[in-house]
Design an enzyme around this catalytic site. Structure first.
Site, PDB file in Angstrom:
ATOM      1  N   HIS A   1      29.181  93.539  39.186  1.00 59.57           N
ATOM      2  CA  HIS A   1      28.553  94.648  38.468  1.00 59.57           C
ATOM      3  C   HIS A   1      27.156  94.240  37.972  1.00 59.57           C
ATOM      4  CE1 HIS A   1      28.302  97.978  35.457  1.00 59.57           C
ATOM      5  NE2 HIS A   1      27.658  97.041  34.784  1.00 59.57           N
ATOM      6  N   GLU A   2      27.079  93.045  37.374  1.00 58.93           N
ATOM      7  CA  GLU A   2      25.779  92.569  36.874  1.00 58.93           C
ATOM      8  C   GLU A   2      24.788  92.376  38.024  1.00 58.93           C
ATOM      9  OE1 GLU A   2      24.889  92.400  33.747  1.00 58.93           O
ATOM     10  OE2 GLU A   2      26.885  93.002  33.110  1.00 58.93           O
TER      11      GLU A   2
ATOM     12  N   HIS B   1      23.214  95.611  39.051  1.00 59.08           N
ATOM     13  CA  HIS B   1      22.043  96.029  38.271  1.00 59.08           C
ATOM     14  C   HIS B   1      20.770  95.423  38.859  1.00 59.08           C
ATOM     15  CE1 HIS B   1      23.820  98.322  35.129  1.00 59.08           C
ATOM     16  NE2 HIS B   1      24.568  97.337  34.653  1.00 59.08           N
TER      17      HIS B   1
ATOM     18  N   GLU C   1      24.949 102.378  34.999  1.00 61.64           N
ATOM     19  CA  GLU C   1      26.270 101.736  34.890  1.00 61.64           C
ATOM     20  C   GLU C   1      27.196 102.206  36.014  1.00 61.64           C
ATOM     21  OE1 GLU C   1      26.870  99.203  33.114  1.00 61.64           O
ATOM     22  OE2 GLU C   1      24.904  99.380  32.154  1.00 61.64           O
TER      23      GLU C   1
ATOM     24  N   ASP D   1      28.735  99.917  38.960  1.00 56.77           N
ATOM     25  CA  ASP D   1      30.183  99.907  39.209  1.00 56.77           C
ATOM     26  C   ASP D   1      30.479 100.152  40.687  1.00 56.77           C
ATOM     27  OD1 ASP D   1      30.905  99.311  36.653  1.00 56.77           O
ATOM     28  OD2 ASP D   1      31.625 101.314  36.115  1.00 56.77           O
TER      29      ASP D   1
END
Ligand SMILES: [Zn+2]
Length: 415
Positions: A279-280, A283, A357, A361
């Protein structure tokens, strides 16, 4: 602008801001309390009722403190601006005849110190009452004081030269000063984001590379799969201060680091850590971090241009409680008053962040295991006592992350 018009606009907008935020917080309080007794069906198997009740009580305690702080900050803002606080401080510093730009630097530093000191009781109450009552706090009073002194040191070392340069530019470079000031601001911002992980964060925490083992193998696997080069993966002793778990990215260019809190690793299984990392990395790969940086520099350019206009308008100072015109008063008033006028934009910023977000995801589901991400999120909601039942309006306005139910539901649909 006619003097009274700006004063009236400021007072009305501040009043509206306080009213809207108070009303939203009250809605959130009501929603959290109304759902305290029943765990939402989707979480019934994973979140015990006692944890759900604890999350409701924790959220309520923080909301109640937040409402008080909102009122307090509005009164403080009125006192320092239209109430004449900056003017009094400015006149007091003037007696020392420091000359430019140091008169301005000292006035601004004192203003920042006084305003932070005024807010200190809220930080103390939050750490040693609320966080402690719910078992999160691990900060001792000694560490709290040391942290405070260290933050002050960092703020002085970084802030004083920046202020001195900005004030000098404002005074010495004519009408286009704001453009030079913006250039300095951008360079300063990039330097700090480079220096932060290396020199500043280690003042507050210890970082050590992730040790070899199943977890390190999982982390390296996911980084290769996402095509990500980094300075390394570090574990941070977040447990020194709090038992809240987290993970973040830091640094720019080739010098990026991934930081995992030790409190996060205590709770998650390797596949869950892998999914959180995916997930990070999402980004980063989806350019969210770069977009945010560009947006913040763009906003700063607009802000400096606007300040360039405001600083030349004599009415600007008097309308906000400062009778004597100066570059540092312009800077202080601008920094304090503009956020009030920008408050209607906060739902937009929250919406943009929640969109990112969801996108991160989806990236995580595509590159790792969606079920592991869902179970990691549920563990984090549970252990951080995040409410599962927010008020929809409060959440839409304030929340940078999607509400638990919507986020987990999206993951279930392949995000
Ligand atoms: Zn995220």
């Amino acid at each position: 602008m006619p003097l009274q018009l700006l004063t009236i606009a400021f007072l009305l907008t501040l009043g509206l801001m306080v009213a809207v935020r108070w009303w939203l917080a009250s809605r959130q309080l009501a929603a959290v309390r109304a759902h305290r007794g029943v765990v939402p069906a989707e979480f019934a198997a994973s979140v015990p009722r006692t944890d759900h009740e604890r999350a409701a009580d924790y959220s309520a305690a923080r909301l109640e403190l937040g409402r008080l702080e909102l009122l307090f900050e509005a009164v403080l803002l009125l006192l320092v601006t239209v109430g004449g606080g900056i003017a009094v401080l400015d006149a007091w510093v003037a007696q020392f005849k420091l000359g430019d730009p140091w008169h301005g630097v000292v006035t601004l530093v004192l203003l920042a110190l006084l305003m932070s000191a005024a807010g200190l009781p809220f930080a103390i109450y939050s750490t040693f009452r609320i966080e402690a009552r719910f078992g999160f706090n691990r900060t001792t009073p000694g560490l709290f004081v040391v942290d405070l002194l260290r933050s002050l040191g960092v703020a002085v070392v970084l802030g004083v030269p920046l202020l001195a340069v900005l004030l000098w530019l404002m005074a010495a470079t004519g009408d286009a000063w704001w453009l030079y000031a913006w250039g300095v601001w951008v360079v300063f911002g990039l330097l700090v984001s480079f220096a932060w992980p290396r020199f500043i964060a280690p003042l507050f925490n210890r970082f050590h590379p992730l040790e070899p083992g199943a977890l390190r193998a999982a982390v390296e696997r996911i980084m290769t799969r996402c095509g990500f080069a980094t300075d390394g993966v570090f574990v941070m002793d977040g447990s020194r201060r709090s038992s809240h778990g987290n993970a973040y990215f830091t640094g720019v260019g080739r010098h990026k680091r991934i930081v995992l809190f030790d409190t996060l690793l205590e709770r998650l299984e390797p596949p869950e850590v892998e999914a959180v990392l995916a997930h990070e990395l999402g980004h980063f790969r989806l350019h969210h971090i770069r977009q945010r940086l560009v947006l913040s520099f763009g906003a700063a350019l607009l802000g400096f241009a606007l300040l360039g206009v405001a600083a030349r308008a004599p009415g600007f100072y008097a309308a906000l409680g400062v009778p004597v015109r100066s570059t540092h008063a312009a800077l202080a008033l601008f920094a304090l008053v503009v956020p009030v006028f920008l408050f209607p934009l906060s739902p937009l910023a929250s919406w943009w962040s929640r969109r990112h977000e969801y996108q991160a995801d989806r990236f995580a589901v595509a590159h790792s295991d969606g079920a592991a991400l869902a179970s990691a999120l549920v563990k984090l909601y549970r252990d951080n006592a995040t409410t599962l039942t927010p008020d929809p309006l409060y959440s839409a306005w304030h929340d940078s992350h999607p509400p638990a139910l919507a986020r987990i539901a999206a993951l279930g649909k392949g995000a």
